[in-house]
Design a protein around this motif. Structure first.
Motif, mmCIF file in Angstrom:
data_model
loop_
_atom_site.group_PDB
_atom_site.id
_atom_site.type_symbol
_atom_site.label_atom_id
_atom_site.label_comp_id
_atom_site.label_asym_id
_atom_site.label_seq_id
_atom_site.Cartn_x
_atom_site.Cartn_y
_atom_site.Cartn_z
ATOM 1 N N GLN A 164 18.180 -1.593 17.592
ATOM 2 C CA GLN A 164 19.711 -1.726 17.354
ATOM 3 C C GLN A 164 20.502 -0.480 18.056
ATOM 4 N N HIS A 207 10.329 -1.544 12.789
ATOM 5 C CA HIS A 207 11.637 -2.035 12.255
ATOM 6 C C HIS A 207 11.946 -3.157 13.136
ATOM 7 N N TRP A 208 11.064 -4.099 12.819
ATOM 8 C CA TRP A 208 11.418 -5.583 13.141
ATOM 9 C C TRP A 208 11.248 -5.965 14.837
ATOM 10 N N ASN A 233 9.892 -0.998 7.926
ATOM 11 C CA ASN A 233 10.919 -0.992 7.362
ATOM 12 C C ASN A 233 11.207 -2.401 6.613
ATOM 13 N N GLU A 234 11.676 -2.464 5.237
ATOM 14 C CA GLU A 234 12.129 -3.519 4.599
ATOM 15 C C GLU A 234 11.092 -5.011 4.712
ATOM 16 N N CYS A 254 12.705 -8.422 4.382
ATOM 17 C CA CYS A 254 13.631 -8.916 5.544
ATOM 18 C C CYS A 254 12.714 -9.581 6.456
ATOM 19 N N ASN A 257 16.020 1.271 0.768
ATOM 20 C CA ASN A 257 17.393 1.076 1.270
ATOM 21 C C ASN A 257 18.059 0.207 0.487
ATOM 22 N N TYR A 311 22.145 -1.146 -0.273
ATOM 23 C CA TYR A 311 23.650 -1.493 0.068
ATOM 24 C C TYR A 311 24.541 -2.227 -0.965
ATOM 25 N N TRP A 363 29.620 -7.759 1.254
ATOM 26 C CA TRP A 363 28.852 -7.340 0.348
ATOM 27 C C TRP A 363 29.468 -6.602 -0.676
ATOM 28 N N GLU A 401 18.348 4.420 3.792
ATOM 29 C CA GLU A 401 19.415 3.766 4.374
ATOM 30 C C GLU A 401 20.428 3.603 3.144
ATOM 31 N N TRP A 448 23.102 5.005 6.481
ATOM 32 C CA TRP A 448 23.103 4.204 7.616
ATOM 33 C C TRP A 448 24.518 3.799 8.149
ATOM 34 N N GLU A 502 24.151 -5.338 15.006
ATOM 35 C CA GLU A 502 23.742 -5.310 13.619
ATOM 36 C C GLU A 502 23.209 -6.834 13.518
ATOM 37 N N TRP A 503 21.821 -7.113 14.196
ATOM 38 C CA TRP A 503 20.961 -8.191 13.978
ATOM 39 C C TRP A 503 21.881 -9.470 14.316
ATOM 40 N N PHE A 538 28.779 -0.196 11.205
ATOM 41 C CA PHE A 538 28.076 0.587 9.997
ATOM 42 C C PHE A 538 28.081 2.094 10.325
#
Ligand code: FCB
Length: 443
Positions: free
Chosen positions: A20, A121-122, A165-166, A169, A291, A293, A322, A349, A396, A403-404, A412
């Protein structure tokens, strides 16, 4: 007593992830990851954007760290890019990749900032996706090898390790909903990914303990502990199903509780567990990263494949759509403390996407983000006083970034990035955060 009053040893920081923010997509020996490939799929990422340049932190890390230091941030959570460190997924280590993260850590330390590294992280190397990615068991060995390289090469300069991370997801957005790389929509592959992510985490922690390194190691989840949309029994059950599928399948095995009954019994779903796997997954961890949100109420939905769906809620929403629900964070931390028996927690986050604009004086008046951060931080302060074992908070994000699937449309950051010039502008929220950290956030 001011609301924003925190213990002196509370860890304060900001977070980012390699794909990112780093950019330098084709420099320093980096190979392609699944997000490079996914962003070329027509319609997958807004405007066909990608992380090739992002906020170019690969070249701007010095000025970014100087800004962090000026604002009084104490810790920086970044992620290490697997395709930079081992471009072919397994095997040969790329010294230039290692050198980048070593220099980053040294620069952080020179500025009095702790280095918190997320190992994954992905950004899975594409070459490993070609072998099935997280749905294929071979990824576990590859990840353990890669994590081992990180420990061996960077163990003396990383202050805190986060394995993954996550997982939600990775497994569900990547392999079930198909909205994240690699864009697959298949429940069997998603469940395989769940198990392999869990196993990769446990296997890496087991390897870490053998190194004798002392920095704490944990994992970051984005738990969902939603409230039922109504008092109906069916909706209450739906909320429990959602929690089991989205959260317990990750947290329970790591805590030595195996996979939840609702998923393996009621829903009849299964994971490719082999003998010894659950012991490997259940390695003791030093902390839990959370994390958070937003949260939406959940209702029974007979037509939905997994028997529940989210309902719209009335709260204000961010640019992501959100809803702002600070009480959801409370529900999560209280529940995690209960099921984990009090393992220290860090919010790794929390943040808000706003419609930010730089004014003629170079200021960004992001009132909505400040309101969001303040609500969540006040709640954290209260929870600590009530005995919740919360030890730190990372906003975050340090700066606006890729942002993906939303590309660069969602901001953000607490620092604004002008992508045309790469100039950084601390938003008002960055000064708010500075003052909370310094201890006079109320005034
Ligand atoms: C989280 C991701 C992070 C960022 C925020 C907005 O799910 O971990 O990379 O995109 O959402």
């Amino acid at each position: 007593m001011p609301k924003l009053d925190f213990p002196d040893d509370f860890v304060w920081g900001t977070a980012t992830a390699a794909y990112q923010v780093e950019g330098a997509g084709h420099e320093g020996g980096r190979s392609e990851c699944i997000w490079d490939t996914f962003s070329r799929v027509p319609g997958a990422v807004y405007g066909g954007e990608n992380g090739d340049i992002a906020c170019d932190q690969y070249h701007h890390y010095r000025e970014d760290i100087a800004l962090m230091a000026e604002l009084g941030f104490k810790s920086y959570r970044f992620s290490i890019a697997w395709p930079r460190v081992i471009p072919s997924g397994t095997g040969k280590v790329n010294p230039e990749g290692i050198a980048y993260y070593r220099t980053l850590c040294e620069e952080l330390h020179r500025n009095g900032i702790k280095a918190c590294a997320t190992i994954y992280h992905w950004d899975l190397p594409q070459i490993l996706q070609d072998r099935g990615g997280w749905a294929d068991r071979s990824v576990v060995e590859a990840f353990t090898e890669y994590a081992g390289v990180c420990f061996a090469e960077l163990g003396d300069c990383v202050d805190r390790w986060i394995t993954i991370n996550e997982p939600f997801c990775i497994a569900y957005l990547g392999y079930y909903y198909g909205v994240h790389a690699p864009g697959i929509r298949n429940i069997d592959q998603a469940l395989r990914a769940v198990h392999h992510v869990n196993l990769a985490h446990g296997s890496a922690v087991r390897a870490y303990r053998k190194t004798g390194l002392k920095a704490p190691i944990g994992i970051t989840w984005n738990p969902s502990t939603p409230r039922p949309a109504t008092r109906n029994e069916a909706d209450k059950k739906a909320a429990l199903t959602a929690r089991a599928l989205e959260t317990e399948v990750f947290i329970y095995p790591v805590l030595g509780k195996g996979y939840p009954e609702i998923v393996t019994g009621d829903l009849g779903l299964s994971f490719p567990v082999q003998s010894g796997d659950l012991e490997i997954i259940a390695q003791p961890i030093d902390f839990i990263g959370v994390n958070y949100y937003n949260e939406s109420p959940v209702a029974f939905d007979g037509k939905a494949p997994l028997t529940y769906s989210s309902k719209p809620s009335w709260q204000d929403t961010s640019e992501m759509g959100w809803p702002t629900v600070p009480q959801g964070l409370k529900r999560q931390l209280v529940w995690i403390q209960e099921v984990s028996g009090g393992i220290p927690m860090y919010i790794t986050e929390n943040g808000y996407a706003g419609d930010d604009k730089v004014d003629a004086e170079g200021r960004v008046h992001d009132r909505e983000r400040i309101r969001y951060l303040r609500k969540h931080l006040e709640l954290c302060g209260d929870l600590i006083k009530e005995g919740i074992n919360l030890k730190g908070y990372y906003a975050w994000s340090f700066a606006d970034n890729f942002e993906w699937a939303y590309g660069y449309t969602k901001r953000f950051g607490i620092v604004y990035v002008d992508y045309a010039t790469q100039k950084r502008y601390p938003k008002d929220s960055a000064y708010f955060f500075r003052d909370v950290i310094a201890g006079y956030g109320e005034w």
